[in-house]
Structure formats: C-alpha cells, structure tokens
Design an enzyme around this catalytic site. Structure first.
Site, short mmCIF file in Angstrom:
data_model
loop_
_atom_site.label_atom_id
_atom_site.label_comp_id
_atom_site.label_asym_id
_atom_site.label_seq_id
_atom_site.Cartn_x
_atom_site.Cartn_y
_atom_site.Cartn_z
N TYR A 1 29.74 21.29 33.50
CA TYR A 1 30.79 22.05 34.14
C TYR A 1 30.45 23.51 34.41
O TYR A 1 30.33 23.93 35.55
CB TYR A 1 32.07 21.98 33.30
N PRO B 1 39.56 16.47 39.96
CA PRO B 1 40.29 15.32 40.50
C PRO B 1 41.71 15.69 40.90
O PRO B 1 42.24 16.73 40.51
CB PRO B 1 40.31 14.33 39.33
N HIS C 1 38.39 20.34 35.69
CA HIS C 1 38.01 19.30 34.73
C HIS C 1 37.42 19.82 33.42
O HIS C 1 37.33 19.07 32.45
CB HIS C 1 36.98 18.41 35.43
N SER D 1 36.46 5.55 37.33
CA SER D 1 37.22 5.78 36.11
C SER D 1 38.57 5.10 36.22
O SER D 1 39.14 5.02 37.31
CB SER D 1 37.43 7.27 35.87
#
Length: 640
Positions: free
Chosen positions: A125, A138, A356, A568
C-alpha cells in the site's frame, strides 16, 4: 459472537507486492535501508492488542516450496517444470540462500507480534505509487435508492451519518460481537481503524494518520468541503433533525461548482505527493486539508451519472463509486485518501469508496449492513434535539498557478483511468448459495471454480488466479493468497469442454477441483499459503543486502504470480456488492456477494488490452455457472 458465514470473505488485497516481482506494475518493490524498514509505523503501534491472539507462523520452507511447485505446474511445459523444480531444489538446499532467508524470518517472527504486518502495509500500500482509484480502492455498492426530492436524499444522508456514528460508539465501547472463524476469535482492530483514518501522501512513501477521537465529518457538494460537528454542547450526538438542517445549509452554500481540489487525490501517488507539498504551503489550505484528514469519514453528495450505451443501473453505480465518472462528472467531489467516503448520488446511486490500507473489506461490509438496516428502520427518527449551536464550516482552498496545473494533469489522468475501465455489474439470479449448499459443496469454492472455468473457456489457457483469505485469527492478521488455479481446476475446465465426457465424469472433476480449492483455502487462512512466505523471503533478502534469488525471475514464479483473475468474496446481507480494477493489464477483477437465491458480481477489465472484455467474461461466467448447476442437477436426478 458473530460467526462469519465465509471467513475468507474479505476484499481483494491485490497481491501488489507479489506482482512487483514480474514488473507488471512497477520496477521496484521499494528501496529502503534496513534501519528504515525496522521502524514500526505509529499506525501499527496504535492498535489495540488486548485480544492476545497467536502470532502469524512462518511456514516450513519445504512445505511452501512443494506447494508452490504444484501451483506453478499448470503454467509450465514439462521441460519448464523440470527446470523450475531443479531451481527450487537448489534454493532450498540446507546450505543455500533459502535456508539463510528462512532463518532470518524465523528470528523476525520471534521478535515481532506479526512478522509480515509492517512489510505488508508498506509494500502492498504505502509504497504503491499508482493511483488508489481502480488499482487499490474498492467500491461497495449499496441497494439503489429512489429519491423523489432533494430533501429525501438529505434525509437518507443524515440517517446514514448517524447510523455510522452509532456503530462507531459501539466499536469504541467494545460492544460489537467478536468475529469468529470456527472456534477461533478474529483480530478486531480493523473495525477500529476504518473510521477516523486517512492516508497522507508522501514523495516516496505515504503514511497513515488515525484520529479515533475526532467529532466531525466532512461533507462535499459541487467540490466544496464543509466540516460538520456531530456532537452537541453536552457531548451527545446531535439529532436527525439538527443534522438535516446542516445538510440543507451546505446545499444552499454550494450551488456554484468550486475548483476540483479533490481530484488531485485521484492521481498517481507521486503526482499527488508533489501537489500536496505545494498545496499546504498556503496556511489556509493546510488547515483545510488537516480538517479533512482528521474527519471521521467523508460524505460526497454527487450529481447524477450519465449512463453509457446499454448500461444497467448496477454498472452505472459501480462506475459512480469507483471513479465518479471522471473530471466531467463527479470525479472531483472526492478525497480518495480518506479511509471511507460515503457517496450519495442525486439519482439514487449510493454506497462507498474505501482506501484499502487500514482494512480488508469484511469489516466495511459488516458496518454497511448495520447502516442499511438502521436507515430502513428509521432508527434515528424522532430523537430529540440536543444543545447545539454549530453551523457547517466551509473549508476553503486557494488555487495558485501551480495547483491549477496539477488539477489539469489530474483531470486528464482520471479521465483516462475512468475511460480505460471496462466494468459490468451482474445480478445472477438463476440460483444462489442455497442450491450449492444443497449439493454439500462450498459456495465460495464453487464460484471460484466457475471463474476458472469461465476464464479457460474464453482464453483456452490456465489463468493465474488470486483470491484473498483472511488471516485475522492471528494478531494484526491481514490476508494470504488462495491460488485458485490448480491442476484440478484446469482438468475440470478441460473435462467440461470435452463432449466425449459424461455428466458423471464432469461432476467427479468438479468435486475434485472444489475439494482442492477448499483445502488450499483452509491452509491459507491458517497462514500456510505460498505468496506471503515467498514475499517475506524476498524482503528478507533485500534487508540483508542479498541478491534477489533466481526463483523470483523464473517462469514458474512469474507466470503463477501474474494474477490474470483477481477475486474476492465480500458478503453483505443487503443487496450490495463490491467492485475494483484488475491486478494486471491483461486480467480481470471479480468481486462477488453470494446470497441465498442469487449472486451479485462486479466484473472489470481494462479497455486497452485486446484480449479482455468484461462482457465476454460475464457471458462465460453465466454459462459456466449454469453448466455446473445442470450437471449436478442431472446427475442427482439420474440417481433417484
């Protein structure tokens, strides 16, 4: 105690650090000295560790390498597989580099609560320099609303804000039930981090700042920012009526569109990091940015989205929440660094976008279900006003020539990002997880094998396939990769496409593929996958100043880590779903929410690649799911 129906149903972690090896996304993982990487981020230090969970294990080297070879085999010729096997044998020699790196990991695990967590936060990240939109953040689409008036939208917004605050108070007072995986309690710290956290751009590495005691939110409309105080003079949460008055006031103050400062947060992290340094040279700008960063979350009141030809409303909603349609629509009415920003469109498209870094998707999904139920029940309606004399505070930004240039660059780039994403959101209603369970099969494994089958029927080649598994049974646990592409999954796809095979042969191959996936899933959730261990060995080599081992450039590793299918499961009880962008240029992303009678899918690809199409993959997936249903139903009928 909350027992998660699917303990591995967290959002996709993307495998950014793993993918960096084959230089798909960036040429370098990171370039830090050993001293720099040994400093535990203050964000991790702030975590609540009172649960006394076990530490993440370091798998045995041979165990990981044997498993790796099995996952690499579908992507290699016999000659290549023999070569990879020989290379692995050399790497794992007791006097080889693998043994040295393994020893380093074992020692690191003894001295830290989680040997991976700091590395993972950085490599996956905070060192990632692509834009967070599409590539990392997302979107979670909520059930679509039908706002007849602007007042109705603002009532919905007020109720949403208060529902989030009610849940935050439960979190703060440790009153939410502990998530369980079987008999094992899961790490609950991610719940504490999704509200009040913000990513701060840096020139080479970003950081996270956490403000759990903040008492305000920021509301955006027409690119304007407003600070809204949520607590009255007696430190009680304000009423729905009081908050509604604040929202009406904001709408009246922001009729004209402001310069899209927020669009800077959608650009590459390098561009945004440089622009941020320019932005905060102005003291008023710095003060406004700080108030945004310190807020608990953002609420973005958006204009309507223009549909693309033949686009269903779920897909329009997915685009709205992922990137806002770019600079010409709602793309500037954002601050993408904030962990959660709720988006409430004038046309009833609602949901959230989340950064995220601090959390996986399941805590966000659980909070979303609470919000949805609270709004539906109108739980805040009629609560009395509290002593309160605040008004919304406009957060102004001064735009000089340098910032204006950065806005123009970011606008061009976000439009390219938005136009380059091929998205299709599918409501599959032929059956849901009830049917799959009736066949005594795992719904998640069933869907994963359907995705494998769909990819193979389109591309006629195995597709390396990422699914995230939660490792939250360990302290500070995040995810491990489930490598869904297997010898068994490819054998199943080939069997299904072979007209000479009977339905019984096909069902046998299906059950073997599902059993194989389920076995890998259990191992991954227990910390015994392949990818995080291999990442740790690579990072150990970098910290020790060793040459990156040859296995990381071998075709077996490069191809099996080139995740052409990135997936996912994020489960919500409400009719929602999550979506995100592919991990690699020639890949697909697919997030899904299996419900009793239907399944929601968010499918995406990149328009720039000639080999991929979200619609073609959607068609193949629908056909694959129906094929699998039919062979099970027919075989079951023949036994009766």
């Amino acid at each position: 105690m909350l027992h998660l129906e699917s303990p591995y149903c967290d959002t996709k972690m993307y495998g950014r650090a793993i993918a960096s090896t084959n230089k798909i996304l960036r040429p370098k993982l990171f370039n830090l000295t050993r001293a720099e990487t040994s400093i535990l981020p203050s964000f991790l230090n702030a975590r609540n560790v009172s649960q006394n969970l076990p530490r993440l294990p370091v798998p045995a080297l041979k165990q990981t390498l044997d498993k790796f070879l099995l996952t690499a085999k579908p992507h290699l010729s016999d000659k290549e597989f023999a070569s990879t096997t020989e290379l692995i044998k050399k790497f794992s020699d007791e006097n080889g580099i693998g043994a040295k790196l393994q020893k380093y990991l074992v020692e690191k695990a003894k001295s830290t609560e989680n040997w991976l967590s700091e590395w993972w936060l950085h490599s996956a990240y905070l060192d990632f320099r692509y834009p967070v939109i599409i590539h990392s953040s997302p979107a979670l689409v909520y059930p679509i609303e039908n706002f007849k008036t602007e007042h109705e939208r603002l009532v919905y917004s007020a109720r949403l804000i208060l529902a989030v605050m009610e849940y935050k108070l439960l979190i703060d007072n440790d009153k939410i039930p502990t998530d369980m995986m079987g008999k094992d309690p899961l790490d609950m710290n991610q719940y504490k981090q999704v509200i009040g956290t913000c990513r701060i751009p840096g020139l080479k590495r970003d950081k996270l700042e956490y403000y759990p005691t903040s008492k305000h939110v920021v509301v955006m409309h027409n690119n304007h920012f407003f600070k809204v105080h949520l607590f009255g003079d007696n430190n009680q949460l304000i009423s729905e009526n009081q908050l509604l008055q604040q929202l009406h006031d904001i709408m009246e103050q922001s009729v004209a569109t402001a310069p899209p400062i927020g669009i800077l947060t959608s650009d590459s992290r390098d561009n945004w990091g440089k622009a941020y340094q320019q932005l905060i040279k102005d003291p008023e700008n710095e003060a406004s940015a700080k108030e945004i960063q310190k807020s608990l979350f953002l609420v973005c009141l958006d204009g309507p989205m223009s549909p693309l030809p033949n686009e269903n409303r779920k897909t329009i909603a997915g685009r709205q929440l992922l990137h806002g349609g770019g600079s010409k629509q709602n793309g500037g009415n954002r601050w993408y660094d904030k962990t959660i920003q709720f988006i409430i469109g004038q046309d009833g498209l609602v949901g959230l976008n989340y950064e995220h870094s601090p959390s996986e998707g399941q805590p966000v999904a659980v909070i979303s279900d609470y919000i949805y139920e609270s709004i539906k029940k109108e739980s805040g309606k009629g609560k009395p006003d509290v002593p309160y004399n605040k008004i919304p505070e406009r957060l102004p930004f001064n735009v000089n020539d340098e910032i204006q240039k950065a806005i123009l660059v970011a606008s061009k780039n976000v439009d390219e990002q938005a136009d380059g994403l091929d998205l299709f959101c599918l409501h599959f209603d032929s059956f849901g997880k009830d049917f799959i369970k009736s066949q005594k099969l795992s719904p998640d494994s069933f869907i994963q094998i359907a995705l494998q089958y769909a990819f193979y029927r389109v591309h006629k080649t195995p597709g390396a396939h990422y699914e995230s598994a939660a490792t939250r049974k360990y302290a500070h646990g995040r995810t491990e990769t489930i490598r869904s592409c297997s010898i068994e999954s490819i054998d199943f796809a080939k069997t299904m496409l072979d007209n000479t095979k009977s339905n019984a042969d096909k069902v046998t191959a299906l059950r073997k593929a599902i059993d194989g996936h389920k076995k890998y899933t259990v191992e991954a959730m227990n910390g015994f996958g392949v990818d995080r261990h291999l990442l740790g060995l690579k990072l150990a080599a970098m910290e020790l100043g060793e040459k990156i081992p040859e296995i990381y450039s071998d075709p077996g590793y490069v191809r099996s880590a080139h995740m052409r299918i990135s997936t996912s499961q994020v489960a919500t009880k409400c009719d929602g779903f999550m979506c995100f962008g592919p991990l690699v240029p020639d890949g697909y992303a697919c997030c899904y929410n299996p419900r009793p009678k239907d399944i929601n899918f968010g499918i995406s690809a990149f328009t720039a690649h000639p080999d991929t199409s979200a619609v073609k993959f959607k068609d193949a997936l629908v056909n694959s799911l129906n094929d699998m249903h039919d062979i099970l139903a027919k075989t079951q009928k023949s036994k009766m």
